[in-house]
Design an enzyme around this catalytic site. Structure first.
Site, mmCIF file in Angstrom:
data_model
loop_
_atom_site.group_PDB
_atom_site.id
_atom_site.type_symbol
_atom_site.label_atom_id
_atom_site.label_comp_id
_atom_site.label_asym_id
_atom_site.label_seq_id
_atom_site.Cartn_x
_atom_site.Cartn_y
_atom_site.Cartn_z
ATOM 1 C CG ASP A 1 -9.653 -36.280 33.581
ATOM 2 O OD1 ASP A 1 -8.925 -35.449 33.008
ATOM 3 O OD2 ASP A 1 -10.298 -37.160 32.966
ATOM 4 C CD GLU B 1 -10.188 -31.392 32.416
ATOM 5 O OE1 GLU B 1 -9.760 -31.194 31.276
ATOM 6 O OE2 GLU B 1 -10.761 -32.454 32.743
#
Ligand code: NOJ
Length: 535
Positions: free
Chosen positions: A201, A275
């Site tokens: 993330d 990401e």
């Protein structure tokens, strides 16, 4: 054919645990619920599941606010349930990818709680970004949170802490070795439990530079980072080059260390996907250099218009850029942070684009519910839970629409998702989208995905590069059609609202919607449709 290693050309199914299947009637999906539906996932024909966070969390940001990265939140079950899920997935030849959230913790994490109690300058505060106020009492700099409002919150003794997201998500200080040590422990913990990979993330956000400097246009920058705001491309691109907290060189050192950990598990083929929203696009390739991560998300298709020009440009560019570092691209049409592809470009168009993308080299990510052709859920403001809705006082509606739970069976909402009250309402109009009704309908989106994924394995995986047949640069119909050859298959997509004739010597394998009329070599591709032909 299975590409080697497994993740190279995998189809990875993103499960948002809270919205998948509720096993205990509390209205929220959970880990045993996922385990109970793994046969469905296997029959879809994917290779792996990626689980959005299921860790201990106050759930202020859908679990991306982690209070204990090595614990399971009681709303999702417990560690035993996680083990059972992994084992059951492996028994079905499904790999399991976990989300890891290294940019921030929840403010409920014991480190942050200790930091609040500790004095300024303490080792407890040094794990985060705590700074004194400016002499006029304002925060240390003018950065704006990605969810709106200032990115600093003041604590009792007057210091501020940095949070690029919600105030409940304090950013970690990656210059502090305790932080990297703790994440290494977390990586090993999940790998030892059987996890096959990680989705990282905010992979581009861990290292901040010039933290005590103001940005010349913080509002402009914050707008540029939002995809839902219309902004002049040149202006957006110029602003994106000035972000002091994303895509700094230091992040790559972190992933080089992580790569050593992954590789130390010999024979496990542990992978990681970043990401990383970076600009210019070429910067994404740095994350997939040979000694770093395995994949980086390509987010272009989450926003791309359904036109030949735009789709050709983003697909061709992504393949070419990845090739410079000997990596394969990734493709995603939907995820939990963006409007569902059907709502964005239309039902038939979404099916066509999925089929087109399934033939391309690289890995494809499918967001649970995408295979059913789900649109965004219709919600009223009182249903919303996304922190960006609250932090912008409702100006931004947020991402809840894409997170409405899956409809499984029956004629009435909540369609078998739960025996209780679903955490977000499921519209009665979704009766046509239940798994059960789509399984009965040979023309359903679910059948399209099942069939396409079977053909992808049979004909496309490991078949090497594509050659463009129709594109804005390559042929006469390149504004109306996009087409490529790969191996023995030719894939045509009609981007227009009328049928298009094309010349292809081959037998129809699959069409996303409508019927292909054939007169020997001449084939008629239906409007807004995609078809595969085999030579
Ligand atoms: C990206 C995640 O996908 C999103 O859901 C989350 O809100 C932010 N990172 C912050 O963790």
């Amino acid at each position: 054919m299975q590409s080697s290693p497994w993740w190279k050309e995998a189809t990875i199914y993103q499960v948002y645990p809270r919205s998948f299947f509720d096993s205990n009637g509390d209205g929220e999906g959970d880990l045993p619920g996922i385990t109970a539906r793994l046969d469905y996932v296997q029959q879809l024909g994917v290779d792996a599941i990626w689980l959005s966070p299921f860790y201990t969390s106050p759930n202020k940001d859908g679990g991306y606010d982690v209070a204990d990265p090595r614990g399971v939140d009681p709303r999702f079950g417990n560690l035993e349930d996680a083990k059972e899920l992994i084992t059951a997935a492996h028994q079905r030849s499904l790999r399991v990818i976990a989300d890891i959230v290294p940019n921030h913790f929840s403010d409920q994490h014991h480190w942050f709680q200790a930091a609040l109690k500790a004095p300024r300058g303490s080792k407890e505060r040094a794990r985060f970004h705590f700074y004194d106020a400016n002499s006029d009492g304002t925060p240390p700099n003018n950065w704006i949170s990605l969810f709106g409002g200032p990115s600093w919150t003041q604590v009792e003794d007057g210091q501020f802490y940095l949070h690029l997201f919600d105030s409940s998500q304090p950013d970690l200080n990656w210059e502090n070795p305790e932080v990297s040590e703790d994440f290494e422990k977390t990586l090993r913990f999940w790998i030892d439990l059987g996890i096959d990979g990680f989705r990282i993330d905010v992979a581009h956000g861990l290292v901040k530079e010039d933290i005590l400097k103001n940005h010349p246009d913080p509002q402009g920058l914050s707008d540029a980072l939002r995809l839902d705001l219309a902004m002049d491309t040149e202006k957006r691109n110029a602003l994106l080059l000035t972000v002091p907290y994303f895509d700094r060189q230091g992040v790559h050192e972190i992933y080089r260390e992580w790569r050593k950990i992954f590789d130390s598990y010999i024979g496990r083929d542990i992978m990681a996907v970043a990401e990383a929203w970076v600009h210019p696009p070429v910067n994404a390739t740095r994350y997939v250099r040979a000694d770093e991560l395995h994949q980086v998300f390509n987010f272009d298709l989450l926003t791309a218009e359904f036109t030949a020009k735009v789709l050709y440009d983003v697909i061709d560019r992504s393949i070419a850029l990845n090739a410079t570092v000997n990596a394969l691209p990734t493709w995603a049409l939907s995820n939990h942070d963006s409007p569902r592809v059907v709502s964005r470009i239309g039902q038939e168009q979404a099916g066509a684009l999925a089929l087109f993308v399934f033939g391309l080299p690289g890995s494809t990510y499918v967001f649970a519910g995408q295979e059913l052709g789900l649109p965004d859920g219709e919600l009223s403001d009182s249903d919303r839970q996304d922190p960006s809705f609250f932090r912008t006082k409702g100006v931004i509606k947020g991402r809840d629409g894409a997170r409405v739970p899956l409809p499984w069976s029956g004629d009435a909402t909540p369609f078998g998702f739960t025996t209780g009250k679903p955490w977000l309402p499921i519209s009665q109009s979704w009766s046509q989208f239940t798994v059960k009704s789509e399984l009965k309908n040979p023309k359903s989106s679910l059948h399209l995905y099942q069939n396409a994924l079977k053909l992808r394995k049979e004909f496309m995986n490991g078949s090497g590069e594509i050659t463009w047949v129709e594109s804005p640069e390559h042929a006469s119909k390149g504004q109306a059609l996009l087409a490529y050859h790969r191996g023995s298959v030719t894939v045509f997509m009609n981007l227009t609202d009328i049928t298009q004739e094309c010349k292809v010597d081959g037998k129809l394998l699959i069409v996303s919607s409508g019927t292909v009329d054939a007169h020997n070599e001449m084939k008629v591709i239906p409007a807004r449709s995609c078809a595969w032909f085999i030579a």
